[in-house]
Scaffold this motif. Structure first.
Motif, mmCIF file in Angstrom:
data_model
loop_
_atom_site.group_PDB
_atom_site.id
_atom_site.type_symbol
_atom_site.label_atom_id
_atom_site.label_comp_id
_atom_site.label_asym_id
_atom_site.label_seq_id
_atom_site.Cartn_x
_atom_site.Cartn_y
_atom_site.Cartn_z
ATOM 1 N N ALA A 159 -1.936 9.163 4.283
ATOM 2 C CA ALA A 159 -2.156 8.090 4.918
ATOM 3 C C ALA A 159 -1.859 6.817 3.548
ATOM 4 C CB ALA A 159 -4.143 8.709 4.738
ATOM 5 N N ALA A 160 -2.212 6.260 3.803
ATOM 6 C CA ALA A 160 -2.013 4.559 3.242
ATOM 7 C C ALA A 160 -3.137 4.536 1.467
ATOM 8 C CB ALA A 160 -2.179 3.064 3.695
ATOM 9 N N ARG A 161 -3.053 4.474 0.886
ATOM 10 C CA ARG A 161 -3.495 4.861 -0.410
ATOM 11 C C ARG A 161 -4.988 3.916 -0.618
ATOM 12 N NH1 ARG A 161 -2.630 5.488 -6.250
ATOM 13 N NH2 ARG A 161 -4.219 4.947 -7.142
ATOM 14 N N SER A 162 -5.781 3.047 0.137
ATOM 15 C CA SER A 162 -6.312 2.037 0.734
ATOM 16 C C SER A 162 -6.541 2.795 1.609
ATOM 17 C CB SER A 162 -5.810 0.485 1.403
ATOM 18 O OG SER A 162 -5.214 0.726 2.421
ATOM 19 N N ALA A 163 -6.637 3.317 2.505
ATOM 20 C CA ALA A 163 -7.525 4.746 3.812
ATOM 21 C C ALA A 163 -8.055 5.899 2.550
ATOM 22 C CB ALA A 163 -6.706 4.627 4.791
ATOM 23 N N VAL A 164 -6.657 6.292 2.401
ATOM 24 C CA VAL A 164 -7.063 7.647 1.202
ATOM 25 C C VAL A 164 -8.784 7.105 -0.028
ATOM 26 C CG1 VAL A 164 -6.299 9.418 -0.913
ATOM 27 C CG2 VAL A 164 -4.598 8.617 1.244
ATOM 28 N N ASP A 181 -10.094 8.343 -21.258
ATOM 29 C CA ASP A 181 -9.515 9.525 -20.476
ATOM 30 C C ASP A 181 -8.652 10.151 -20.960
ATOM 31 O OD1 ASP A 181 -8.929 11.755 -18.401
ATOM 32 O OD2 ASP A 181 -7.921 9.901 -16.742
ATOM 33 N N VAL A 182 -8.652 11.671 -20.392
ATOM 34 C CA VAL A 182 -7.022 12.519 -21.535
ATOM 35 C C VAL A 182 -6.083 13.062 -20.825
ATOM 36 C CG1 VAL A 182 -8.127 14.658 -21.068
ATOM 37 C CG2 VAL A 182 -7.002 14.199 -23.385
ATOM 38 N N PHE A 183 -6.371 11.822 -19.763
ATOM 39 C CA PHE A 183 -4.943 12.969 -18.514
ATOM 40 C C PHE A 183 -4.160 11.230 -18.075
ATOM 41 C CE2 PHE A 183 -7.824 16.668 -18.035
ATOM 42 C CZ PHE A 183 -7.763 17.518 -18.395
ATOM 43 N N ALA A 184 -2.867 11.322 -18.854
ATOM 44 C CA ALA A 184 -2.101 10.640 -17.854
ATOM 45 C C ALA A 184 -1.907 10.737 -16.189
ATOM 46 C CB ALA A 184 -0.989 10.372 -18.451
ATOM 47 N N GLY A 185 -1.950 9.791 -15.246
ATOM 48 C CA GLY A 185 -2.019 10.890 -14.279
ATOM 49 C C GLY A 185 -2.124 9.854 -12.675
ATOM 50 N N GLY A 186 -1.968 10.585 -11.436
ATOM 51 C CA GLY A 186 -2.513 9.673 -10.405
ATOM 52 C C GLY A 186 -2.059 10.682 -9.079
ATOM 53 N N VAL A 187 -2.244 9.807 -7.969
ATOM 54 C CA VAL A 187 -1.704 10.365 -7.161
ATOM 55 C C VAL A 187 -0.823 11.080 -6.501
ATOM 56 C CG1 VAL A 187 -4.128 9.414 -5.704
ATOM 57 C CG2 VAL A 187 -1.229 8.398 -5.195
ATOM 58 N N VAL A 188 0.041 11.871 -4.859
ATOM 59 C CA VAL A 188 1.223 12.808 -5.252
ATOM 60 C C VAL A 188 2.097 12.005 -4.076
ATOM 61 C CG1 VAL A 188 2.679 14.628 -4.795
ATOM 62 C CG2 VAL A 188 0.954 14.634 -6.262
ATOM 63 N N LEU A 189 2.241 11.071 -3.724
ATOM 64 C CA LEU A 189 2.664 10.380 -2.683
ATOM 65 C C LEU A 189 3.151 11.090 -1.809
ATOM 66 C CD1 LEU A 189 4.543 7.424 -5.169
ATOM 67 C CD2 LEU A 189 2.405 6.993 -3.969
ATOM 68 N N ALA A 190 3.425 10.251 -0.660
ATOM 69 C CA ALA A 190 4.206 11.687 0.279
ATOM 70 C C ALA A 190 5.997 11.935 0.013
ATOM 71 C CB ALA A 190 4.479 10.095 2.024
ATOM 72 N N GLY A 191 6.166 12.933 0.519
ATOM 73 C CA GLY A 191 7.430 13.076 -0.111
ATOM 74 C C GLY A 191 7.911 13.566 -1.523
ATOM 75 N N GLU A 192 6.524 13.603 -1.706
ATOM 76 C CA GLU A 192 7.155 13.531 -3.305
ATOM 77 C C GLU A 192 6.692 15.034 -3.817
ATOM 78 O OE1 GLU A 192 6.316 10.575 -7.251
ATOM 79 O OE2 GLU A 192 4.616 10.961 -5.572
ATOM 80 N N ASP A 195 0.637 -1.434 -0.288
ATOM 81 C CA ASP A 195 -0.320 -0.278 0.154
ATOM 82 C C ASP A 195 0.672 0.980 0.415
ATOM 83 O OD1 ASP A 195 -2.718 1.474 0.239
ATOM 84 O OD2 ASP A 195 -3.334 0.209 2.055
ATOM 85 N N GLU A 196 0.739 2.012 -0.908
ATOM 86 C CA GLU A 196 1.554 3.398 -0.586
ATOM 87 C C GLU A 196 1.674 4.327 -0.549
ATOM 88 O OE1 GLU A 196 2.314 3.540 -6.086
ATOM 89 O OE2 GLU A 196 0.016 4.509 -5.491
ATOM 90 N N LEU A 197 2.260 5.078 -0.295
ATOM 91 C CA LEU A 197 1.885 6.205 1.427
ATOM 92 C C LEU A 197 1.432 7.420 0.018
ATOM 93 C CD1 LEU A 197 4.642 5.159 4.450
ATOM 94 C CD2 LEU A 197 2.131 4.959 4.009
ATOM 95 N N VAL A 198 0.363 8.005 0.555
ATOM 96 C CA VAL A 198 0.131 9.583 0.187
ATOM 97 C C VAL A 198 -0.016 10.155 0.812
ATOM 98 C CG1 VAL A 198 -2.144 10.368 -1.483
ATOM 99 C CG2 VAL A 198 -1.614 7.478 -1.793
ATOM 100 N N ALA A 199 0.767 11.859 0.175
ATOM 101 C CA ALA A 199 0.849 12.955 1.491
ATOM 102 C C ALA A 199 -0.802 13.452 1.499
ATOM 103 C CB ALA A 199 1.686 13.605 0.647
#
Length: 181
Positions: free
Chosen positions: A21-26, A64-75, A2-6
């Motif tokens: 928080a963990a991506r699953s919690a987000v 979709d027309v955008f590539a993208g996703g969540v900003v990870l912790a520290g990124e 589970d990735e950590l998300v800011a």
């Protein structure tokens, strides 16, 4: 894993990180975070459109027309945008230009959107190569053709992408007096 998300202060456009928080919690709690959206535009001014896989955790199987996703912790958002463009579409070394930043929220997501445009040149950026777990298919469309498809209610398009594209196109029209189709 589970990735950590800011986590970000909801509604705050400054980009102030308030926790992790963990991506699953987000996803489960629709926690306020940040996400990137990168519009890939070629030398003819066509946009790269793709269909998400049916296994995506958010808006599966939609276009979709955008590539993208969540900003990870520290990124930082620019690094996240380059990472997502590379992960999803295999494209590297494209010039990323920040376009806009705003809060998007619906019943599935609440995030500070960092929107970028990337100019695609295959010689410099490499070929478009889909990440099999995220992108089922993709193709180039003119802006006019994309707008026509978006008018068809049967063509499933991610709601956050629709909102972001609308903002992007309105801003482009104001700043250039028009948009090449």
């Amino acid at each position: 894993m589970d990735e950590l998300v800011a986590l970000y202060a909801e509604g705050d456009l400054s980009g102030r990180v308030t926790g992790v928080a963990a991506r699953s919690a987000v996803r489960a709690g629709n926690l306020p975070h940040a996400a990137t959206a990168v519009l890939l535009r070629d030398e003819r001014d066509h946009l790269y459109v793709h269909r998400r896989t049916d296994t995506k955790d958010l808006y599966p199987g939609m276009h979709d027309v955008f590539a993208g996703g969540v900003v990870l912790a520290g990124e930082d958002p620019s690094g996240a945008a380059a990472r997502e463009l590379s992960e999803e579409l295999g494209v590297r070394n494209c010039d990323l230009r920040p376009c806009l930043r705003y809060w998007y929220a619906d019943e599935h997501a609440s995030y500070l959107a960092y929107v970028y445009e990337a100019r695609y040149d295959e010689h410099r950026c490499g070929p478009v190569v889909h990440q099999p777990s995220e992108v089922a298919a993709g193709w180039w469309l003119s802006t006019a053709d994309l707008v026509t498809r978006l008018a068809d209610p049967a063509w499933a398009f991610v709601p956050d992408g629709r909102a972001t594209l609308g903002r992007y196109l309105r801003q482009a029209r104001r700043s250039t007096g028009g948009f090449r189709a």
